[in-house]
Structure formats: structure tokens, C-alpha cells
Design an enzyme around this catalytic site. Structure first.
Site, PDB file in Angstrom:
ATOM      1  N   ARG A  71     -23.340  -0.082 -22.450  1.00  0.00           N
ATOM      2  CA  ARG A  71     -24.493  -0.382 -21.609  1.00  0.00           C
ATOM      3  C   ARG A  71     -25.780  -0.021 -22.341  1.00  0.00           C
ATOM      4  NH1 ARG A  71     -25.258   2.830 -17.877  1.00  0.00           N
ATOM      5  NH2 ARG A  71     -23.486   4.239 -18.062  1.00  0.00           N
ATOM      6  N   TYR A 210     -20.954  -7.536 -23.883  1.00  0.00           N
ATOM      7  CA  TYR A 210     -20.058  -6.383 -23.731  1.00  0.00           C
ATOM      8  C   TYR A 210     -20.096  -5.798 -22.326  1.00  0.00           C
ATOM      9  CZ  TYR A 210     -17.433  -2.254 -25.053  1.00  0.00           C
ATOM     10  OH  TYR A 210     -16.471  -1.304 -25.148  1.00  0.00           O
ATOM     11  N   LYS A 219     -21.074  -3.040 -12.627  1.00  0.00           N
ATOM     12  CA  LYS A 219     -22.168  -2.178 -12.176  1.00  0.00           C
ATOM     13  C   LYS A 219     -23.329  -2.988 -11.603  1.00  0.00           C
ATOM     14  CE  LYS A 219     -20.040   1.430 -14.075  1.00  0.00           C
ATOM     15  NZ  LYS A 219     -19.160   2.311 -13.330  1.00  0.00           N
ATOM     16  N   HIS A 239     -20.601   4.841  -6.508  1.00  0.00           N
ATOM     17  CA  HIS A 239     -19.902   5.024  -7.775  1.00  0.00           C
ATOM     18  C   HIS A 239     -18.811   6.077  -7.578  1.00  0.00           C
ATOM     19  CE1 HIS A 239     -20.299   6.111 -12.334  1.00  0.00           C
ATOM     20  NE2 HIS A 239     -19.417   5.157 -12.153  1.00  0.00           N
ATOM     21  N   SER A 261     -20.352  10.722 -15.936  1.00  0.00           N
ATOM     22  CA  SER A 261     -19.441  10.479 -17.056  1.00  0.00           C
ATOM     23  C   SER A 261     -18.992  11.798 -17.664  1.00  0.00           C
ATOM     24  CB  SER A 261     -20.127   9.616 -18.118  1.00  0.00           C
ATOM     25  OG  SER A 261     -21.261  10.275 -18.644  1.00  0.00           O
ATOM     26  N   CYS A 263     -16.655  13.773 -16.698  1.00  0.00           N
ATOM     27  CA  CYS A 263     -16.357  14.825 -15.723  1.00  0.00           C
ATOM     28  C   CYS A 263     -14.987  14.632 -15.076  1.00  0.00           C
ATOM     29  CB  CYS A 263     -17.447  14.871 -14.653  1.00  0.00           C
ATOM     30  SG  CYS A 263     -19.037  15.487 -15.258  1.00  0.00           S
ATOM     31  N   ASP A 286     -13.265   3.677  -9.638  1.00  0.00           N
ATOM     32  CA  ASP A 286     -14.645   3.668 -10.102  1.00  0.00           C
ATOM     33  C   ASP A 286     -15.677   3.399  -9.012  1.00  0.00           C
ATOM     34  OD1 ASP A 286     -16.556   3.900 -12.197  1.00  0.00           O
ATOM     35  OD2 ASP A 286     -16.719   1.726 -12.322  1.00  0.00           O
ATOM     36  N   ARG A 378     -12.760   0.218 -24.675  1.00  0.00           N
ATOM     37  CA  ARG A 378     -12.360  -0.011 -23.292  1.00  0.00           C
ATOM     38  C   ARG A 378     -11.016  -0.723 -23.181  1.00  0.00           C
ATOM     39  NH1 ARG A 378     -15.791   2.011 -19.028  1.00  0.00           N
ATOM     40  NH2 ARG A 378     -17.637   2.744 -20.122  1.00  0.00           N
TER      41      ARG A 378
END
Length: 595
Positions: A71, A210, A219, A239, A261, A263, A286, A378
Site C-alpha cells: 500500500r 498490487y 481496504k 478492520h 499490523s 500485533c 480481517d 502475500r
């Protein structure tokens, strides 16, 4: 050529085609035959490599351009009519200015390419919480990825024609081809924009092929645009993962959880519990959309049909269920290729293979100085392949949520688990989610990075108003029917710098306490920041945890929290006049309890 009875959709497709000037327009139907045609086309063009069918059937590897790997938050814009509606945490550009820019950038940007029209549904088809969209793209890689990540194709188009409602998303890699010009395996443009128009429910993305920059149902739609829709219509687009927890002999409970992120979000989404008598199943890893049901409770769906997960660090030890989900029908991006035609990344196994082709296409051995896979590599895989996917994951009515968890990566101050004192206090906790920076590249090590509700890069409007919307949701039903809110921290460290809590599957012990609280089996011990477990109420059987470590994990030091309160004040002041007065009151209540 597919046709549509929706005149608005037909006119819009014609409008975008006239602007972008593709050689061909193709309407995706989502069929197996189409998947085979498009993946064959991508293999022939060098974008995809077919993996060994004996090891990873119907699966492919892609290596992106090295400049197009993640991103790009600095090129992500909220184009609301008023700048203040974007808020202090978003980049803003006036809609008229952005449209003028796009009128130039998109003019002829699809020459030499196919324009794919991708109708899709976020959530189960026909569900009351689900929403519809159409992405126009010049990337076949995006089209096949959207087939995994959404309910894509003819059934979604039929829903659009039935309801007449859809979000418009336009994407181009920004790499037109002149007559006779050869293509490259991963076309993209160095000039990138990912722009959202909240008032008109539009997404425009240019330059990147991407991930979330290009898969606009992720998102861009599921959070940035959907959060605005949720604000306007009285629901929540978050989220968050969604879990089903079942204790032997008891009815299941459903919880959501939001973490920034790094975590442990994906690990928790597919956790294998270490305590007997418990079963954990996943509904989503997610994103959660939550709407009130007729029973007055918040019901959640996972709007996605697939998992788009970070590969490095995902292995049998950390997340066996995710690994088992990747057996086939998957696309891997920017991981390494093994000699026998499979994939590998750091963390997949303890020992690296002796020889690989890395994500740059270069020879790689364990002695190489660079990682074999990109840090943001990914996997894209159907959610239905997860071995612990819950039967209810495609229930169009959603599942009733009993608890919401927030958490960040904190080495100090924050205890293992805290229960909010009320819905408003829970919103206060969510508004102050923070993690400590762990690398010099992120800033001063140990400095806090606030990520409210884990939505910092994803909220489609002023985050101060977003806090207010959460408070409004809490006033929309009987307080007894609202989920209870908790804050967890798996990352507390001891004086020697080591983690006090083992994490991973052992986090099920904290989940068990949360369910015990919901069931009224145990009390919460009051502290100035909320309720915490009594030591005897945490199931620690079989866990090698010293009494001193447990004391440290549950400790709430008043002196430390007075300092913490000062940081919270500075953070909340970021939102100026848009900060709800209720959060100011919660802050003052915290100060009073600390005294």
C-alpha cells in the site's frame, strides 16, 4: 460480451471505455472456465508461474515490479467535498481537482489492453448486510484475484440488476501499449493515486497493480467507502477479525477483534486453543461489517470471500490453520520459488531450502544477504479452504457479537487484558489503541504510534466523527444487548526484555476469561483503567508462568498511567472540535480514577 439490464451500469462502462480507450471490453462471469482462460493468459505473459500441481494444485506465483510491493499511504486520498470531513489522519484533495487529474491520467490509459468489468458482492449474495460493487480494471491479475476475494461474476451482476445499487471502482495500472509494443510481466506506473469519493461512493486507483491498491473491494471499499456508508446508515464497517468460540456443553459465542499490523491478528483469527474443552473457528480474518438485527444485537459478517495474508512469519508453528488453507487454488505474490515448483518464505519452516529463486528472480541460498521473500509478500486463498472455517461464515444474517477486543503491541503499562467499564469507555479504549515502534525505520524505538480502532489508514472520513458514530451506535439499542469491550496486550515484557506471555495458542486462555466474564462466571477486579482478571480466574494449567511474571502481566502502575494519560491527551487533541465531548469526559474520569 455480457450485457446488463442496469442502464446506469451500462452507461458507466461505456463512459469509462470512452475515456480509457481499451482494445477490448470483457465482462467477467466468475466461472471456472474463465479462471482457466485468464490464468493461462497470465502464465503466457509471464505475470504468473504455474506451481507444481502435485504440491499446490491450481495455484500460481507472481513476482511484482520491485517498485510496486505494498500500500502507498502517501498516495491515498479521501476526496470529500470539505477538507475537514477527511480529518487530520487522511490525505485530502478537492474532488474537482482530483477528477481533473484523473481526466488526464485515465485518458487512453488502457490502450492496447483489455478492460475487465468485474461485478462483485461483498458478503454472502443476497445478505442484508452485504453490499455490491463493480470494478473496472485493465489487469487480469486483479480480475482473478477478485474471484478469490469476493463473490464475483454473473450472480453478483444479477444482484446489481435486482437492487439497482452498486459502488463504482475504476482501476488502471497506467501502462498503455502502443501498437506492436511488447508488454511486461508486471505493468505499473511510478505515478500512483488511490482515491476515494465518499459522497458519490466511488473509488479510482491509478498506477499500481498490487494488493489493496488494485483489489478495490479490499481496504478501499470494505473500509474506506463502507465506513462512510456505515456512518450514514447506522452500522459499522471495521478492520476486525470475527471468531466463533465454543466451550464444551455451552452455546457458542462470537467475538470481533481489532489490532494494528504486527500485533498477531491473523494468528488470533486462526488460533488453535491450548486449553481443553474449547473449540475456536474463524468467520473472518480481517474485516467485519456489523449491523443491528431484529433482536437488537450487532450481527457481523465477513464481507470477503478469501484471505489476503502476509506470508513471511506464517508457518506451521505460528499459524498451522493458515498453512493448511493454502493447499491449492491460491495465488502467491513476491514469495520464493523452490526447485520442485512450490513456494517458500521466511518463517514457513525453521530451516530454509538449500536453493531457491527469490522474489526478484535471482538465485538464492541461506547464505544470501537478502530475504528470499519480500517482507509484504502475500497469499490469496479461498476462505472456505480454512480447516477451522465456521459453518456460519456465509450466513447472510451474520452472527451475534458478544464481545469486541482491541489491542496493540505494548512492552509496558498495558496489562494482559482489561474490560471496559461501559460502551463509552470501550470507545475511549478503542480511540487510544497504540503500539510501540520497534525499529529505527519507524521512528524512535519505544515511541507510541496511535492507531485508533486499528483504522488509522482505513477510515474514510474524519476520525473524530468516527468516534462519535461509535458512540451513536451505543445509543441505538438496549445497553444490555451491546457487545462488551476488552483491551488485550500479548506483548508485555519483563525487565530483561523478554516477552512475559507466550502468545499464539496460549492466547486462548485470555479468550476463555473473556467468555467467563460474558457468562458471569467470574468477577473483574477493578483498576483505574478498567477491570482485570483475578489471578485465580485465569486458566494457567500446564503453562510455565511464574507468579512474578503473572503479577507483572496484570499490573497497573498508577505513576506510569499518569504519564500515559498525558500522551492520550495529546493524541485526542489531534481531532480538535470533532472529538466527541463524551471522550473528553472519559478522559477526565480516567484522571479522577488515577487520583
Amino acid at each position: 460480451m455480457t450485457t446488463t439490464t442496469n442502464t446506469e451500469l451500462a452507461a458507466w462502462v461505456d463512459e469509462i471505455a470512452a475515456l480509457t480507450k481499451p482494445d477490448r471490453v470483457y465482462w467477467c462471469d466468475g466461472s471456472d472456465a474463465e479462471w482457466s482462460r485468464l490464468t493461462d493468459h497470465l502464465v503466457d505473459g509471464g505475470t504468473l508461474r504455474r506451481l507444481n500441481p502435485d504440491k499446490r494444485p491450481n495455484s500460481f506465483l507472481a513476482w511484482s515490479d520491485p517498485t510496486d510491493v505494498a500500500r502507498v499511504e502517501d498516495r491515498t486520498f479521501i476526496c470529500s467535498e470539505r477538507e475537514e470531513d477527511a480529518g487530520p489522519t487522511n490525505n485530502w484533495m478537492a474532488p474537482a481537482d482530483m477528477r481533473a487529474t484523473f481526466a488526464e491520467l485515465f485518458d487512453g490509459c488502457m490502450r492496447g489492453r483489455t478492460m475487465y468489468v468485474v461485478p462483485f458482492c461483498m458478503g454472502p449474495l443476497g445478505g442484508r448486510i452485504s453490499q455490491l460493487g463493480v470494478e473496472i480494471t485493465d489487469s487480469a491479475y486483479v480480475a482473478v484475484s477478485m474471484r478469490i476475494m469476493t463473490r464475483m461474476g454473473t450472480p453478483a451482476l444479477a444482484e446489481i440488476e435486482h437492487t439497482g445499487s452498486f459502488v463504482k471502482a475504476v482501476h488502471s495500472v497506467g501502462a498503455p501499449l502502443a501498437a506492436g509494443q511488447a508488454d511486461v510481466p508486471w505493468p505499473c506506473n511510478t505515478n500512483k493515486y488511490i482515491s476515494h469519493f465518499p459522497e458519490t461512493r466511488e473509488i479510482w486507483s491509478y498506477g499500481s497493480g498490487y494488493g489493496g491498491n488494485a483489489l478495490l473491494g479490499k481496504k478501499c471499499y470494505a473500509l474506506r467507502i463502507a465506513s462512510v456508508m456505515a456512518r450514514d446508515e447506522g452500522w459499522l464497517a471495521e478492520h476486525m477479525l470475527v471468531l466463533k468460540l465454543t466451550r464444551d456443553g455451552s452455546e457458542p459465542r462470537y467475538i470481533t477483534a481489532a489490532f494494528p499490523s504486527q500485533c498477531g491478528k491473523t494468528n488470533l483469527a486462526m488460533i488453535t486453543p491450548t486449553i481443553p474443552g474449547w473449540k475456536v473457528e474463524t468467520i473472518g480474518d480481517d474485516i467485519a461489517w456489523m449491523r443491528f438485527g431484529e433482536d437488537g444485537r450487532l450481527h457481523a459478517i465477513n464481507p470477503e470471500a478469501g484471505f489476503f495474508g502476509v506470508a513471511p512469519g506464517t508457518g506451521v508453528k505460528t499459524n498451522a490453520n493458515a498453512i493448511d488453507a493454502l493447499w491449492g487454488n491460491s495465488i502467491f505474490t513476491n514469495v520464493a520459488l523452490t526447485e520442485d515448483g512450490d513456494v517458500w518464505w521466511e518463517g514457513l519452516t525453521d530451516t530454509a531450502p538449500e536453493h531457491l529463486i527469490d522474489w526478484h528472480g535471482h538465485e538464492w541460498t541461506p547464505d544470501s544477504s537478502t530475504p528470499a521473500a519480500h517482507a509484504n509478500a502475500r497469499f490469496t486463498t479461498p476462505a472456505g479452504q480454512c480447516p477451522i472455517i465456521a459453518d456460519e461464515w456465509e450466513d447472510p444474517q451474520g452472527v451475534p457479537i458478544s464481545a469486541i477486543l482491541f489491542g496493540g503491541r505494548r512492552a509496558t503499562a498495558v496489562p494482559l487484558v482489561t474490560e471496559a467499564l461501559s460502551w463509552a469507555h470501550g470507545v475511549f479504549l478503542g480511540a487510544n489503541v497504540a503500539s510501540e515502534k520497534t525499529a529505527a525505520a519507524e521512528g524512535t524505538v519505544g515511541e507510541l504510534r496511535y492507531d485508533p480502532f486499528a483504522m488509522l489508514p482505513f477510515c474514510g472520513y474524519n476520525m473524530g466523527d468516527y468516534f462519535g458514530h461509535w458512540l451513536d451506535v451505543g445509543r441505538s439499542t438496549d445497553p444490555e444487548k451491546l457487545p462488551k469491550i476488552f483491551y488485550v496486550n500479548w506483548f508485555r515484557k519483563g525487565a530483561d526484555g523478554s516477552f512475559l506471555w507466550p502468545g499464539y495458542g496460549e492466547n486462548s486462555r485470555v479468550l476463555a476469561w473473556v467468555i467467563d466474564r460474558l457468562d458471569g462466571r467470574v468477577p473483574a477486579e477493578p483498576t483505574p483503567i478498567g477491570g482485570r482478571p483475578r489471578r485465580e480466574d485465569l486458566d494457567l494449567d500446564g503453562l510455565d508462568l511464574s507468579p512474578a511474571a503473572l503479577d507483572a502481566l496484570l499490573s497497573v502502575d498508577v505513576h506510569t498511567w499518569r504519564h500515559e494519560a498525558g500522551l492520550i491527551r495529546a493524541h485526542l487533541d489531534t481531532f480538535g472540535t470533532h472529538l466527541p465531548k463524551e471522550l473528553d469526559a472519559e478522559y477526565q474520569d480516567l484522571l479522577d480514577r488515577l487520583e
